[in-house]
Design an enzyme around this catalytic site. Structure first.
Site, short mmCIF file in Angstrom:
data_model
loop_
_atom_site.label_atom_id
_atom_site.label_comp_id
_atom_site.label_asym_id
_atom_site.label_seq_id
_atom_site.Cartn_x
_atom_site.Cartn_y
_atom_site.Cartn_z
N HIS A 119 0.86 -1.18 0.00
CA HIS A 119 0.00 0.00 0.00
C HIS A 119 0.90 1.23 0.00
CE1 HIS A 119 -3.62 2.39 0.81
NE2 HIS A 119 -2.78 3.15 1.50
N CYS A 120 0.76 2.09 -1.01
CA CYS A 120 1.60 3.28 -1.13
C CYS A 120 0.92 4.44 -0.41
CB CYS A 120 1.82 3.60 -2.60
SG CYS A 120 2.57 5.22 -2.86
#
Ligand SMILES: [Zn+2]
Ligand SMILES: [Zn+2]
Length: 280
Positions: A119-120
């Site tokens: 997850h960025c």
């Protein structure tokens, strides 16, 4: 390219980091073009045009890759997913759908992501099979931009702070102390702070890039690297094509160059099933 979506960051940390990035990158470009560049050049000459062209190219790639990371739907919602649980597949109780190997549920995005990498927090969305190319090339250009910008403004920063080397570096670490002792002006504090922020950005993006290149070379996602899963390591060439698509040689020039992915994000060849290099 996968299906399109429009979603802005879901939680406060993501929103803060997204704002930092979306404000910081254009600000850096304006700062370098309007403050630093005029310090070196009085007139518009070939060098100035070359710098502006290079900067525009880097900025174009960062901006559009970020946009496509966010806009590309990395979930499996639009894919055909069977109602029977196949071997190696997993039932997600939250999505209530059977998901293929390499996909995992993200609790921030609240959906399962095909070949989930991570997850960025800067884009507020997950990196998976369909948007991995844009993420990788995007951070590559942030890295190039940070190296370029820091190198370009080094002389300007050094001459503005105008202190012996050891005090110069101490000023970068704590500009407010230098101001307190009357060693630099308020403008010097701003210049030193921005330079330090640039160096921090470079450190962060270098770390991200090293982790990405390491995992991609080994045919792994970030999750698989952490958990020691080596099932999908085919060959360096195949691993690269798996992320950048069939036209990987030119895909880095622009995110709009069509470079179709060879798979569907659902079925993956395992290393023990891989025999001869396929003609791509
Ligand atoms: Zn799920
Ligand atoms: Zn996510």
């Amino acid at each position: 390219m996968g299906k399109s979506k429009t979603v802005l960051p879901q939680n406060s940390t993501d929103r803060m980091l997204f704002t930092f990035m979306i404000v910081g990158i254009p600000f850096a470009a304006v700062w370098l073009g309007c403050v630093v560049l005029p310090h070196y050049h009085d007139t518009i000459n070939t060098t100035v045009v070359l710098h502006i062209t290079a900067a525009a190219f880097i900025f174009y790639n960062i901006f559009h890759n970020i946009l496509l990371v966010i806009r590309t739907d990395a979930s499996g919602r639009t894919s055909y997913l069977p109602s029977v649980l196949k071997p190696g597949w997993r039932y997600c109780a939250i999505c209530q759908v059977n998901y293929p190997p390499r996909s995992y549920h993200c609790h921030i995005c609240d959906e399962c992501i095909l070949k989930r990498d991570h997850h960025c927090k800067f884009t507020g969305c997950c990196i998976g099979y369909h948007n991995h190319r844009y993420f990788l090339i995007g951070i590559l250009y942030v890295f190039i931009g940070a190296v370029y910008g820091i190198y370009y403004q080094w002389d300007y920063v050094y001459s503005t702070i105008n202190l012996p080397v050891i005090y110069f570096f101490m000023t970068l670490l704590a500009p407010h102390f230098a101001l307190l002792f009357g060693a630099i002006s308020l403008w010097g504090v701003l210049v030193a702070t921005l330079h330090t922020l640039g160096l921090i950005t470079l450190l962060m993006v270098s770390y991200l890039l090293v982790m990405q290149v390491k995992a991609i070379c080994l045919g792994q996602t970030q999750y698989e690297m952490k958990h020691g899963i080596h099932d999908y390591n085919l060959s360096l060439y195949q691993n690269l094509v798996d992320v950048l698509g069939r036209r990987w040689k030119i895909a880095w020039v622009s995110p709009f160059i069509n470079s179709p992915l060879k798979g569907d994000g659902i079925n993956f060849l395992k290393a023990n099933e891989y025999e001869l290099p396929k003609d791509i």
